[in-house]
Every structure is written in structure tokens, then in C-alpha cells.
Design an enzyme around this catalytic site. Structure first.
Site, mmCIF file in Angstrom:
data_model
loop_
_atom_site.group_PDB
_atom_site.id
_atom_site.type_symbol
_atom_site.label_atom_id
_atom_site.label_comp_id
_atom_site.label_asym_id
_atom_site.label_seq_id
_atom_site.Cartn_x
_atom_site.Cartn_y
_atom_site.Cartn_z
ATOM 1 N N GLU A 98 0.848 -1.197 0.000
ATOM 2 C CA GLU A 98 0.000 0.000 0.000
ATOM 3 C C GLU A 98 0.879 1.240 0.000
ATOM 4 O O GLU A 98 1.978 1.238 0.572
ATOM 5 C CB GLU A 98 -0.907 -0.004 1.248
ATOM 6 C CG GLU A 98 -1.770 1.259 1.346
ATOM 7 C CD GLU A 98 -2.873 1.182 2.404
ATOM 8 O OE1 GLU A 98 -2.958 0.161 3.105
ATOM 9 O OE2 GLU A 98 -3.647 2.163 2.509
ATOM 10 N N ASN A 155 -12.207 -0.679 -0.888
ATOM 11 C CA ASN A 155 -11.580 -1.190 0.333
ATOM 12 C C ASN A 155 -12.363 -0.763 1.564
ATOM 13 O O ASN A 155 -12.666 0.426 1.711
ATOM 14 C CB ASN A 155 -10.146 -0.635 0.448
ATOM 15 C CG ASN A 155 -9.474 -1.046 1.744
ATOM 16 O OD1 ASN A 155 -9.123 -2.218 1.910
ATOM 17 N ND2 ASN A 155 -9.292 -0.106 2.662
ATOM 18 N N GLU A 156 -12.700 -1.722 2.405
ATOM 19 C CA GLU A 156 -13.303 -1.449 3.728
ATOM 20 C C GLU A 156 -14.329 -0.332 3.683
ATOM 21 O O GLU A 156 -14.270 0.618 4.477
ATOM 22 C CB GLU A 156 -12.204 -1.137 4.752
ATOM 23 C CG GLU A 156 -11.281 -2.300 4.987
ATOM 24 C CD GLU A 156 -10.345 -2.128 6.184
ATOM 25 O OE1 GLU A 156 -10.236 -1.016 6.719
ATOM 26 O OE2 GLU A 156 -9.720 -3.131 6.574
ATOM 27 N N ASN A 198 -6.683 1.723 2.745
ATOM 28 C CA ASN A 198 -7.376 2.994 2.928
ATOM 29 C C ASN A 198 -6.946 4.022 1.877
ATOM 30 O O ASN A 198 -7.721 4.879 1.467
ATOM 31 C CB ASN A 198 -7.098 3.544 4.332
ATOM 32 C CG ASN A 198 -7.656 2.636 5.416
ATOM 33 O OD1 ASN A 198 -8.505 1.789 5.157
ATOM 34 N ND2 ASN A 198 -7.176 2.805 6.647
ATOM 35 N N TYR A 245 -6.985 -8.333 12.076
ATOM 36 C CA TYR A 245 -5.676 -8.064 12.690
ATOM 37 C C TYR A 245 -5.762 -8.470 14.158
ATOM 38 O O TYR A 245 -6.773 -8.229 14.815
ATOM 39 C CB TYR A 245 -5.335 -6.578 12.587
ATOM 40 C CG TYR A 245 -5.079 -6.126 11.162
ATOM 41 C CD1 TYR A 245 -3.866 -6.395 10.539
ATOM 42 C CD2 TYR A 245 -6.048 -5.435 10.440
ATOM 43 C CE1 TYR A 245 -3.623 -5.978 9.229
ATOM 44 C CE2 TYR A 245 -5.814 -5.014 9.135
ATOM 45 C CZ TYR A 245 -4.593 -5.293 8.541
ATOM 46 O OH TYR A 245 -4.350 -4.884 7.243
ATOM 47 N N GLN A 295 1.370 -6.124 5.834
ATOM 48 C CA GLN A 295 1.712 -5.856 4.463
ATOM 49 C C GLN A 295 3.077 -6.469 4.162
ATOM 50 O O GLN A 295 3.541 -7.267 4.969
ATOM 51 C CB GLN A 295 1.693 -4.365 4.224
ATOM 52 C CG GLN A 295 0.283 -3.785 4.516
ATOM 53 C CD GLN A 295 0.045 -2.355 4.014
ATOM 54 O OE1 GLN A 295 0.894 -1.753 3.389
ATOM 55 N NE2 GLN A 295 -1.132 -1.792 4.303
ATOM 56 N N GLU A 336 -6.564 -8.993 3.946
ATOM 57 C CA GLU A 336 -5.734 -8.314 4.958
ATOM 58 C C GLU A 336 -5.757 -9.164 6.217
ATOM 59 O O GLU A 336 -6.832 -9.361 6.804
ATOM 60 C CB GLU A 336 -6.252 -6.910 5.269
ATOM 61 C CG GLU A 336 -5.983 -5.908 4.168
ATOM 62 C CD GLU A 336 -6.302 -4.474 4.570
ATOM 63 O OE1 GLU A 336 -6.113 -4.127 5.748
ATOM 64 O OE2 GLU A 336 -6.755 -3.719 3.687
#
Ligand code: AHR
Length: 502
Positions: A27, A172-173, A72, A244, A351, A292
Site C-alpha cells: 500500500e 476497500n473497507e 485505505n 488483525y 503488508q 488483509e
């Protein structure tokens, strides 16, 4: 002394080992791109400014797909800023990470990097501030051979052949209030469906990922999946999952059992997708792109973006330094992903470099491997053939977050071509060694090829640029195979890999 028995049998096939399970993520965040994969000031930089040491580490990790450019970041990104002569590219404010994006690296440079690193791009489009038109433009730029405005521009920019990128993330999200352009499930579902349908008209070969909830603890988790898939089911192949984990308040017992949560999360996302399948009376199954996942200490200062008038280029952000317990959890999360290979068809360790990453670099200087590098590299390079569920009979322990959980967790792979069986196992006990006893009666004549263990009497040991090799997987000298049984001692807080073959 703890004892666990495991039965491995070629009849317990869950599904194939999928290379895409071993994907990662780059990212435009912190130092992942700038001074991470790209660092012209480094001695090891190649003619394009890419760090060759990072490329070597990426290859050693056995990375398959690489998700790009966010995260993000993508929800405010104009991809056209990153093409053409570098000196003409605009500098922009990145609202996701309160940074300045110089646009030195864009889609063409990234695609060049994927060739050098032997990886497959997984491209994300911006559905935060943009929509169908810019998605189609980017797809045309990337995948159309030539003869149109955007494809000819790509050729003019030096890429004669189309990139033919297969996997595309539809934003994304988008449920996260932190996301630029955050949406309701209705708003996002409708936009994602229309974007997906249009993209497929342009390139019917692409595979599309709809955004699932950004985490299982989101208040709308479950309902978000149902609504989004109700709109997009016919047009997409995957729903995304993100998770996460980190140790909170010194609760190592619960942290070591994080894979219990991942198992439950995967089962819940699959159930939500299947609810829509039932309602639509269709045979089509939606798979999970777990794009992720990692250990991330989100509360540490390193994860706080700059503020005020400070909009730096490539600041230090999310630079977690991982210890041995973190590596054991990463290994256990890989066990969870593998045992769900029937449903999880792609995954990305978030990442790759510097940002919650297995690879670290010093700007213009050295690079090194975190503890989490090792379980990923071993699983990625050794898991082959079929994933086998294993039957475990062993002790439990009590955790604050998940109640009683098994001390041992394990999964196996079996390569029918070579006959090789690989067992991946963790001992989650913080204090006790565990005797592992594996019944191999269903695999007559197997011998021990190799058994390694990653552990340390001090599980807080952390790799640094000066020392990333004191604690790595080492041969487990207690391992034996005798009369169709494998046995070994697994130290507390350990990640173990056992290879058996003819
Ligand atoms: O990987 C770090 C961030 O975590 C990503 O940008 C975002 O998608 C997630 O919240």
C-alpha cells in the site's frame, strides 16, 4: 508434561493448497512503497530504483499475489496521477494516512516490480471518491492490448503488452467510518454491482472481490455481507475478510489462540454468503479473499498518522517489530487459512515491507527479516498438493477471550505426486513443552525428511537490523519416526514444521 495425539490420513482432504493463499499487500502507506520496495538511494537499488534485497526477500517468502495500491489509501487515489513522465506527476495529499503522495510510483512501476519479484498483481479500484468510469479507464489501461485511448497511453508509457491483471478489488473497507467515502451497505452494494458488471463487459476474464466488513467486530458485520452480496452476487467471485490480532493487556494466552477467532470469522463470512446463495436459489458459491490479515499493534504510537500541517512523504507508520510469540500467531493464522482452503481462495499478509511487515528496510541502507518472516516462508514454500484436516486429541487451556481452546493446533498437506506429507503445528502453551505423537498408519513407509522448530526461551525476542538470525527455525532434534508413528517434543510458544517422505 502435555501430550497430544494427531491422526493424519489422505482421506481427510479439505481441498487443494492454493498459491494465492500466500499473497501479500503493498500500500502507499508509510514506508511500504517509498524506501520499501523503491529506494533509489540504496546500494542494492536496480536501474528502476527497486531494492533488489527486498525483491530477494519477497521471492524467499514465496509471495504469490500482491494487493495494490491500498488499503485505505485507494479510497482517495487518482490512478492517472501515477502514470507518464515522473517529473510531471502531481503531489497530492493522502487523506487516509495524512501524508503527501509524490506519485513517483504508479501502476506501470508497480507492474514492473511484480515481474521482477515473480508476483501477481491484485489491483484495487477507488470506490470511495470515484466510481465506474475511473474503474473502466484503469481496466482499459491495464488489460486492453491497444487501439484505444487508455491502452495506447499505456503503450506510449512503455508497456507494449497488456498487463492482463486478473484479480480486482471493488474498493476497500467501505463500511469503515475512517474510509474516505465510507458508505452504507446499500450504497456500496449497488455501486459495486454496477461497477463489476461494467468491468466484466470490458474484460470477462477478471475475478472480482466485493468488500466484506472491515472487521468481524463491526456492528454491521453479517448484515453488511448479506446486503452487499444480495446486490453483487451474480457479478463477483469473492467477498473480502480482514482481521488483525495483537496481544492486549499482557494476555498472551488469548493472543496465542487468535486463530480460534479467525476460524470462527471465516465460518461466519461463509455462512453469510451461503445465506444469500440460498435466497437466490443458485449453485454459485462466493469464496473468501482474506486480503488483509496479520498481527498489528494498532494502539502503538507508530500507528498514529501525522496531524495538523505535517503531511510528510513516506513517514514511519505502522512499523511494528515482531517477537517470537507474534511469529507463532502468524504461523497459526496460516494454519487456519490452509484448513479453510475450500472457502478461502486468496489471502494477503498485510503488508509486505516496513508497514506491519515481515521485511524491514533502513532508508538507503540495510534490510532484515522479522520473526514473522519464517512461518510464512516455510508454509508458502512447503505446503503442496492437498490440504488435509487432522484429528487432534489433546489438552485444552483456558483463555479470557475464547474460553477453553486446544493447546495444539495443526494442519497437514499431502502432495500426491511426491508422496510428501508436511505437518504445520503450534504449541500455544506459554509454559509447557508438549509431546506430539502422530499416527501415520495411513501413510506406510514414510520417513522423516526434516523437522524444524521456531521458539525461544524468551518469547519476546525480536529481530533487528543488527541481528535477525539468532532465532530462526532450527532442526528439532527430538523428532523421530518409528513403526508408523512420528513423535517430537514441541517447546512452549513454538511453530513447528515436520516434513515426511519416502
Ligand atoms: O493494512 C493497514 C490498513 O488496515 C489498510 O490500509 C486498511 O485497509 C486496514 O484498515
Amino acid at each position: 508434561m502435555l501430550h497430544a495425539s494427531v491422526t493424519v490420513d489422505p482421506a481427510f482432504v479439505v481441498g487443494p493448497v492454493r498459491r494465492r493463499t500466500f499473497g501479500s499487500f503493498v500500500e502507499h502507506l508509510g514506508r511500504c512503497v517509498y524506501t520499501g520496495i523503491h529506494d533509489p538511494a540504496a546500494d542494492c537499488a536496480d536501474e528502476d530504483g527497486f531494492r533488489t534485497d527486498v525483491i530477494d526477500h519477497t521471492r524467499a517468502l514465496g509471495i504469490s499475489t500482491v494487493r495494490y495500491p491500498g488499503g485505505n489509501f485507494v479510497s482517495g487515489y487518482r490512478w492517472e496521477d501515477g502514470i507518464g513522465p515522473v517529473d510531471d506527476r502531481p503531489r497530492r495529499l493522502d487523506l487516509a494516512w495524512h501524508s503527501t503522495e509524490p506519485n513517483t510510483i504508479g501502476v506501470d512501476e508497480f507492474m514492473k516490480w511484480t515481474v521482477k519479484s515473480g508476483t501477481e498483481a491484485m489491483m484495487a479500484i477507488n470506490l470511495g471518491t470515484r466510481g465506474i468510469e475511473s474503474a473502466l479507464d484503469l481496466l482499459e489501461y491495464c488489460n486492453v492490448p491497444g487501439g484505444t485511448y487508455w491502452s495506447d497511453l499505456r503503450r506510449a508509457n512503455g508497456a507494449e503488452d497488456p498487463y492482463r491483471i486478473k484479480m480486482w478489488c471493488l474498493g476497500n473497507e467501505m463500511d469503515g467510518p475512517w474510509q474516505v467515502g465510507a458508505s452504507t451497505a446499500e450504497e456500496y452494494g449497488r455501486l459495486a454491482a454496477r461497477t463489476a458488471a461494467a468491468m466484466r463487459r470490458l474484460d470477462p476474464e477478471i475475478e472480482l472481490v466485493a468488500c466484506g466488513s472491515s472487521a468481524s467486530h463491526m456492528p454491521t458485520f453479517g448484515e453488511w455481507e448479506r446486503t452487499v452480496l444480495t446486490h453483487t452476487y451474480e457479478h463477483v467471485d469473492y467477498i473480502s475478510a480482514h482481521a488483525y490480532y495483537y496481544e492486549t493487556d499482557g494476555d498472551l494466552d488469548s493472543f496465542l489462540a487468535s486463530a480460534v477467532d479467525m476460524d470462527h470469522f471465516i465460518d461466519s463470512v461463509a455462512a453469510a454468503a451461503d445465506q444469500v446463495r440460498a435466497a437466490k436459489k443458485t449453485d454459485k458459491r462466493i469464496h473468501i479473499s482474506f486480503d488483509e490479515w496479520n498481527v498489528w499493534y494498532q494502539r502503538r504510537a507508530e500507528s498514529r498518522p501525522p496531524s495538523g500541517d505535517d503531511w510528510p512523504v513516506a513517514p514511519v507508520l505502522l512499523e511494528d517489530h515482531y517477537n517470537v510469540a507474534d511469529a507463532v500467531v502468524v504461523g497459526n493464522l496460516l494454519i487456519s487459512l490452509l484448513r479453510h482452503t475450500d472457502r478461502v481462495h486468496a489471502a494477503s499478509l498485510a503488508q509486505l515491507v516496513n508497514v506491519i511487515a515481515p521485511i524491514m528496510t533502513e532508508p538507503g541502507g540495510r534490510s532484515w527479516r522479522q520473526t514473522t518472516f519464517h512461518p510464512f516462508a516455510q508454509a508458502s514454500t512447503l505446503a503442496k498438493g492437498d490440504v488435509l484436516n487432522v484429528a487432534i486429541d489433546g489438552p485444552d487451556y483456558e483463555t479470557k477471550k475464547f474460553g477453553n481452546v486446544p493447546v495444539l493446533d495443526a494442519v497437514a498437506t499431502h502432495d500426491p505426486d511426491t508422496g510428501e506429507v508436511v505437518i504445520f503445528a503450534v504449541n500455544r502453551s506459554t509454559t509447557e513443552q508438549l509431546t506430539l505423537d502422530v499416527n501415520l498408519a495411513a501413510f506406510p513407509g514414510l520417513r522423516l525428511l526434516d523437522a524444524t522448530t521456531l521458539s525461544n526461551p524468551d518469547h519476546t525476542w525480536t529481530a533487528t537490523a543488527d541481528d535477525d538470525s539468532t532465532v530462526t527455525p532450527v532442526p528439532n532434534t527430538t523428532a523421530t519416526v518409528d513403526a508408523g508413528r512420528f513423535a517430537a517434543e514441541l517447546p512452549p510458544v513454538s511453530w513447528n514444521v515436520i516434513r515426511l517422505g519416502k
